[in-house]
Scaffold this motif. Structure first.
Motif, PDB file in Angstrom:
ATOM      1  N   ASN A 253       0.850  -1.192   0.000  1.00  0.00           N
ATOM      2  CA  ASN A 253       0.000   0.000   0.000  1.00  0.00           C
ATOM      3  C   ASN A 253       0.885   1.241   0.000  1.00  0.00           C
ATOM      4  O   ASN A 253       1.576   1.508   0.985  1.00  0.00           O
ATOM      5  CB  ASN A 253      -0.900   0.024   1.241  1.00  0.00           C
ATOM      6  N   GLN A 280       3.092  -1.149   4.149  1.00  0.00           N
ATOM      7  CA  GLN A 280       2.331   0.084   3.979  1.00  0.00           C
ATOM      8  C   GLN A 280       3.312   1.252   4.086  1.00  0.00           C
ATOM      9  O   GLN A 280       3.986   1.404   5.107  1.00  0.00           O
ATOM     10  CB  GLN A 280       1.223   0.202   5.032  1.00  0.00           C
ATOM     11  N   LEU A 282       3.318   5.154   4.034  1.00  0.00           N
ATOM     12  CA  LEU A 282       2.313   6.200   4.161  1.00  0.00           C
ATOM     13  C   LEU A 282       2.962   7.564   4.359  1.00  0.00           C
ATOM     14  O   LEU A 282       3.849   7.730   5.192  1.00  0.00           O
ATOM     15  CB  LEU A 282       1.388   5.906   5.344  1.00  0.00           C
ATOM     16  N   ALA A 288      -4.192   3.960   5.827  1.00  0.00           N
ATOM     17  CA  ALA A 288      -4.195   2.620   5.228  1.00  0.00           C
ATOM     18  C   ALA A 288      -4.465   1.583   6.299  1.00  0.00           C
ATOM     19  O   ALA A 288      -3.871   1.608   7.377  1.00  0.00           O
ATOM     20  CB  ALA A 288      -2.873   2.327   4.527  1.00  0.00           C
ATOM     21  N   THR A 290      -4.856  -2.587   6.875  1.00  0.00           N
ATOM     22  CA  THR A 290      -4.753  -3.983   6.440  1.00  0.00           C
ATOM     23  C   THR A 290      -5.423  -4.853   7.486  1.00  0.00           C
ATOM     24  O   THR A 290      -5.052  -4.818   8.669  1.00  0.00           O
ATOM     25  CB  THR A 290      -3.290  -4.411   6.258  1.00  0.00           C
ATOM     26  N   THR A 309       4.882  -1.417   8.361  1.00  0.00           N
ATOM     27  CA  THR A 309       4.270  -0.125   8.053  1.00  0.00           C
ATOM     28  C   THR A 309       5.276   0.987   8.343  1.00  0.00           C
ATOM     29  O   THR A 309       5.872   1.021   9.418  1.00  0.00           O
ATOM     30  CB  THR A 309       3.004   0.108   8.892  1.00  0.00           C
ATOM     31  N   GLY A 317      -1.780   4.331  10.146  1.00  0.00           N
ATOM     32  CA  GLY A 317      -1.807   2.961   9.665  1.00  0.00           C
ATOM     33  C   GLY A 317      -2.577   2.072  10.625  1.00  0.00           C
ATOM     34  O   GLY A 317      -2.632   2.331  11.836  1.00  0.00           O
TER      35      GLY A 317
END
Length: 431
Positions: A253, A280, A282, A288, A290, A309, A317
């Motif tokens: 992501n 992820q 970000l 985001a 998950t 992340t 996140g």
């Protein structure tokens, strides 16, 4: 001028206006599926944070956006991302574009969903359930197209690129592709999926996947989410893995304003395996989420989950991971790890690992860590003449390496490496 309807009412209004023109409108089983989905979405609406599974993700920005039907020009020729396989299936605003796709040389059957619907009774909607999943109900109610992939028994089909492009810029548009993937016994396939859109695009991409991995088959599914900065993506994957089969999923992501990646996997036969890894990346203003649900429903199965992340600016996140071990699933081997690296004091991460175990003979573990870049490691690199921004990038890439190296397929791993490197290059250029 009549106000554009928003929220659940807006999508239900669209369904009532389109239902006689949607694909499969004359097929009784499709009509029944859509009617059931509409009723479920009418009763549930968009989930709120009062729903435990959505506690950390607020869908009000999606509900309030007021989406139109996707109306991309059929003759448009948008720029396509890098190809990783010899075969490519391209979707523009949720519609399968055969003129942009290249399927020659792929040793399996690939069709557009809209054209294949007459032969999908008993397959469409068998894994994805609308009763408890509002986004699945929304997709089932309004899907127009998707991809149907069937790999014959014993066939190594190769690599398929699945590309989704969102192009809407005047008004927000919504599209809901439905993808059905089936690997018959002993088959193998690698899918490298890229979802992207130009900077100015505004859209909701709400895909649903129904994946069947038969006995001894192997599916590698690398997903690279690089949606437009103002776009929303709410994706739901359902995978069922039979005895001796393997589902290897990696989700990156790195784009979008608000993203939720939800994966439901059932290990349904002895010695089935699943790897659900991801990252992820970000930046400021991104959210985001998950969420994974892994059902060990047979004995002697193994699962591995590693999610990383990286958060910068004022980003948020979420990781929610549940491993459910049924009583019959003796000798289960399950592992789950979620780690977050905070690059900003304003960044936030919510982590919720869960184990629900009803078997006696199991080996299961989970963990979560949150931290910042190690100051000593950063000093070590700076002392050797490496500029600070490059040194920070190197440490972040090293942090992500464990998750990416878990991908066995070389093509999929190369695609993920390129996407991570590209993300850091863009951050450095913007700084």
């Amino acid at each position: 001028m009549t106000a554009h309807p928003t929220g659940a009412a807006g999508f239900l209004h669209r369904f009532e206006g389109l239902r006689r023109r949607l694909p499969g409108a004359r097929l009784p089983y499709v009509e029944a599926l859509r009617a059931q989905a509409a009723e479920a979405f009418r009763s549930q609406g968009f989930p709120t944070r009062r729903v435990e599974a959505w506690k950390y993700t607020d869908l009000r920005p999606v509900a309030d956006a007021g989406f139109d039907e996707a109306l991309s020009a059929v003759d448009s020729t948008p720029d396509l991302p890098t190809a990783y396989g010899a075969a490519r299936a391209v979707f523009v605003d949720g519609r399968f574009r055969t003129d942009l796709s290249t399927l020659d040389g792929l040793a399996c059957r690939v069709e557009g969903l809209a054209a294949a619907l007459p032969g999908l009774d008993g397959r469409l909607g068998q894994l994805a359930r609308v009763e408890a999943q509002p986004m699945v109900a929304l997709n089932t109610m309004l899907f127009e197209d998707g991809l149907v992939v069937t790999v014959p028994a014993g066939v190594a089909a190769g690599v398929l690129d699945l590309v989704s492009l969102g192009t809407a810029s005047e008004r927000p548009e919504a599209f809901h592709p439905r993808h059905l993937i089936r690997l018959e016994p002993g088959a193998s396939l690698t899918i490298v999926e890229t979802a992207t859109g130009p900077d100015e695009a505004r859209y909701l991409h709400n895909p649903v996947y129904e994946i069947e991995v038969s006995e001894g088959a192997t599916l590698t599914h690398a997903r690279i989410q690089q949606e437009a900065a103002r776009a929303f993506q709410l994706s739901t994957v359902y995978a069922r893995v039979a005895a001796g089969g393997t589902y290897d999923n990696f989700t990156l992501n790195a784009g979008g304003r608000l993203v939720r990646n939800e994966i439901h996997t059932v290990l349904a036969g002895p010695k089935a395996a699943c790897h659900m890894n991801g990252a992820q990346l970000l930046r400021d203003g991104q959210h985001a989420d998950t969420t994974t649900v892994l059902d060990h429903a047979a004995p002697d199965c193994a699962s591995r989950q590693t999610y990383k992340t990286v958060l910068s600016g004022k980003s948020r996140g979420v990781f929610q991971g549940k491993i459910h071990v049924h009583q019959v699933a003796q000798r289960t081997d399950g592992y789950q790890m979620n780690q977050a690296l905070l690059l900003s004091p304003e960044a936030e991460i919510d982590s919720k690992p869960q184990l629900e175990i009803y078997a006696d003979d199991v080996k299961c573990s989970h963990g979560a860590t949150v931290g910042e870049i190690d100051a000593e490691q950063l000093f070590y690199l700076r002392a050797r003449g490496i500029p600070e921004e490059r040194a920070r990038a190197m440490l972040v890439e090293a942090f992500l390496r464990e998750a990416i190296e878990g991908v066995q397929d070389e093509t999929a791993r190369a695609a993920l490496d390129a996407a991570v490197t590209g993300w850091w290059s863009r951050q450095e250029a913007a700084a």
